[in-house]
Design an enzyme around this catalytic site. Structure first.
Site, PDB file in Angstrom:
ATOM      1  N   HIS A  76       0.835  -1.196   0.000  1.00 13.80           N
ATOM      2  CA  HIS A  76       0.000   0.000   0.000  1.00 13.80           C
ATOM      3  C   HIS A  76       0.869   1.245   0.000  1.00 13.80           C
ATOM      4  CE1 HIS A  76      -3.687  -1.985   0.019  1.00 13.80           C
ATOM      5  NE2 HIS A  76      -4.325  -1.326   0.954  1.00 13.80           N
ATOM      6  N   TYR A 208     -11.721   5.364   2.616  1.00 23.40           N
ATOM      7  CA  TYR A 208     -12.566   5.776   3.735  1.00 23.40           C
ATOM      8  C   TYR A 208     -13.591   6.764   3.189  1.00 23.40           C
ATOM      9  CZ  TYR A 208      -8.884   3.936   6.790  1.00 23.40           C
ATOM     10  OH  TYR A 208      -7.964   3.130   7.419  1.00 23.40           O
ATOM     11  N   PRO A 300     -11.164   0.341  15.498  1.00 19.19           N
ATOM     12  CA  PRO A 300     -10.532  -0.240  14.305  1.00 19.19           C
ATOM     13  C   PRO A 300     -10.108   0.776  13.243  1.00 19.19           C
ATOM     14  CG  PRO A 300     -12.901  -0.605  14.282  1.00 19.19           C
ATOM     15  CD  PRO A 300     -12.582  -0.012  15.614  1.00 19.19           C
ATOM     16  N   LYS A 304      -4.863  -0.224  13.855  1.00 15.28           N
ATOM     17  CA  LYS A 304      -3.628  -0.276  14.649  1.00 15.28           C
ATOM     18  C   LYS A 304      -3.525  -1.502  15.576  1.00 15.28           C
ATOM     19  CE  LYS A 304      -1.487   3.424  13.321  1.00 15.28           C
ATOM     20  NZ  LYS A 304      -0.753   3.148  12.088  1.00 15.28           N
ATOM     21  N   TYR A 391       0.015   6.766   9.975  1.00 12.66           N
ATOM     22  CA  TYR A 391      -0.754   5.663   9.366  1.00 12.66           C
ATOM     23  C   TYR A 391       0.171   4.500   9.030  1.00 12.66           C
ATOM     24  CZ  TYR A 391      -4.667   3.659   6.743  1.00 12.66           C
ATOM     25  OH  TYR A 391      -5.686   2.849   6.307  1.00 12.66           O
TER      26      TYR A 391
HETATM   27  C1  PHB Z   1      -8.910  -3.872   6.925  1.00 12.57           C
HETATM   28  O1  PHB Z   1      -8.346  -4.107   5.850  1.00 12.57           O
HETATM   29  O2  PHB Z   1      -9.492  -4.761   7.550  1.00 12.57           O
HETATM   30  C2  PHB Z   1      -8.911  -2.491   7.457  1.00 12.57           C
HETATM   31  C3  PHB Z   1      -8.355  -1.481   6.707  1.00 12.57           C
HETATM   32  C4  PHB Z   1      -8.354  -0.183   7.190  1.00 12.57           C
HETATM   33  C5  PHB Z   1      -8.916   0.086   8.435  1.00 12.57           C
HETATM   34  C6  PHB Z   1      -9.468  -0.929   9.194  1.00 12.57           C
HETATM   35  C7  PHB Z   1      -9.465  -2.229   8.696  1.00 12.57           C
HETATM   36  O3  PHB Z   1      -8.919   1.345   8.897  1.00 12.57           O
END
Ligand code: PHB
Ligand code: APR
Length: 404
Positions: A76, A208, A300, A304, A391
């Protein structure tokens, strides 16, 4: 008479924290026994987050357990932030020079179990009534003891140390005398409904979407599966969310002027998780050391949890390594002080991401601030780099002098 065995470190819990600790100890020639209350199939089948910070990836590589991740993980370089119908690409790799990895926690656990088996050291599943005792003093005489039972009968394990890696609901933290450990915590008025679906990701990185009806998150597991989340009320019941309702809501929140419609498909797994932040402190009592979800929880948002478990056991494995290398218990005694500052940085980050992205009950002023924050974050490379640094993960604590 119970069967008796002895080890150096008794590890309670075969999640990422316990399994990785065992591997990091093994690499230093330190023996351990892992005791897990669930079956192997249950542990392997648990679907959780899957975003590995760059220091986490490094530790997994150093631990020699990253072979499959190197092939199947998806690198990523940033995230996408969607609000007011527009998608903003935040290039963290370009601004921080680092990368992260999308690779499911279930896969990490699978790899760790495979490598544990290869060491020939014990990994016990379906251990019932695991009970840690005798750990009250760090430098005291006489071993710590863990007892449990399984289909073969009662067992008793003596150990120099106990690692409580048994998650939020485990027995280790609660075995510590009351009043010793304090909890700092926040709860949030919503939960995350998560699905694993047989659909192709719309974008190769996490999206997001801060929608006025609540956050949705679009993530992936390889190139054929997606992991997606919906902000839902805290009192949500999964049965009230048939697949069709989930897809309708995900599609609505995902929509933007600059993307095509969301692909829908078979839902393979669904989870519901409340959001909370908790930090227990200290992380140690005598010869009991707590790591991972047993000693802190993050919401979540930003994923983290697994990364914190990895940084804890990285610190702990070095402190135990120092002890067995003859450096005394100094680094063990410093475990909490070494680990806590970074844990709080992750708590701050997770709280800020949660606050920025979810729909809260607040008023117009709260919403104005939230929108201003979103606009700020996407406004300049400096802002993007600041978010990206957190991040993609702050460096793990490295205060152990025996290694310097
Ligand atoms: C996930 O891939 O499960 C995931 C990705 C980003 C997040 C939370 C979970 O902020
Ligand atoms: N005896 C033995 N094992 C136990 C007990 C017990 N009494 N109680 C819990 N366990 C086991 C659980 O079944 C689980 O397999 O401890 C393990 C803890 O694993 P996790 O919950 O995965 O916690 P941790 O290893 O700290 O990893 C943290 O997991 O919950 C996610 O978001 C979190 O990603 C983060 C990661």
């Amino acid at each position: 008479m119970p069967a008796v065995a002895t080890t150096q470190v008794a590890i309670i819990g075969a999640g990422p924290a316990g399994l990785l600790l065992a591997q990091l100890l093994h690499l230093q020639g330190i023996d351990s026994v892992i005791l897990e209350q669930r079956s192997e199939a249950y542990v392997l089948g648990r679907v959780r987050a899957g975003l590995l910070e760059s220091p986490t990836v490094e530790v997994l590589r150093e631990a020699g357990v990253a072979d499959r991740m190197a092939v199947e993980g998806v690198e990523h370089h940033g995230i996408h932030l969607r609000f007011d119908g527009r998608t903003h690409q935040l290039d963290f790799a370009g601004t921080t020079g680092r990368q992260a990895m999308n690779y499911g926690q279930a896969e990490v656990v699978k790899d760790l179990i495979r490598h544990r088996r290869a060491t020939g050291r014990p990994l016990v599943f379906e251990a019932e009534a695991v009970t840690p005792t005798g750990f009250e003093s760090l430098d005291g005489h006489g071993p710590a003891v863990v007892t449990w039972r399984d289909e073969h009968g009662e067992h008793r394990l003596t150990a120099d140390f106990i690692a409580g890696c048994d998650g939020f609901h485990g027995v280790s933290r609660v075995a510590i005398p009351p009043g010793t450990i304090t909890a700092a915590q926040r709860s949030y008025p919503f939960a995350w409904l998560g699905i694993l679906a047989r659909t192709r990701p719309t974008l190769p990185e996490v999206v997001y979407s801060a929608h006025q009806d609540g956050l949705s998150v679009h993530s992936m597991r390889g190139h054929e599966l997606t992991r997606q989340y919906l902000q839902v009320p805290a009192d949500t019941v999964l049965d009230d969310w048939p697949d069709e309702r989930i897809w309708t809501e995900l599609t609505r929140r995902h929509a933007a002027d600059d993307v095509g419609p969301l692909a829908t498909g078979e839902v393979i797994d669904r989870t519901l998780a409340p959001l909370r932040s908790v930090v227990f402190s200290p992380m140690q009592y005598g010869r009991m050391f707590l790591a991972g979800d047993a000693v802190h929880i993050v919401p979540p948002t930003g994923a983290k949890g697994l990364n914190l478990a990895v940084s804890d056991v990285s610190v702990l494995s070095h402190a135990l390594g120092g002890y067995y290398a003859g450096a005394g218990s100094h680094h063990l005694a410093e475990y909490t002080r070494t680990s806590l500052p970074r844990i709080w940085q992750a708590e701050l980050f997770s709280w800020q991401m949660t606050t920025m992205l979810h729909r809260f009950p607040g008023d117009e002023f709260d919403r104005g601030l939230q929108r201003a924050r979103l606009e700020q974050v996407v406004a300049s490379p400096t802002q993007i780099a600041a978010l990206g640094e957190l991040y993609f993960g702050l460096p793990f604590p490295r205060h152990w002098s025996f290694r310097d």
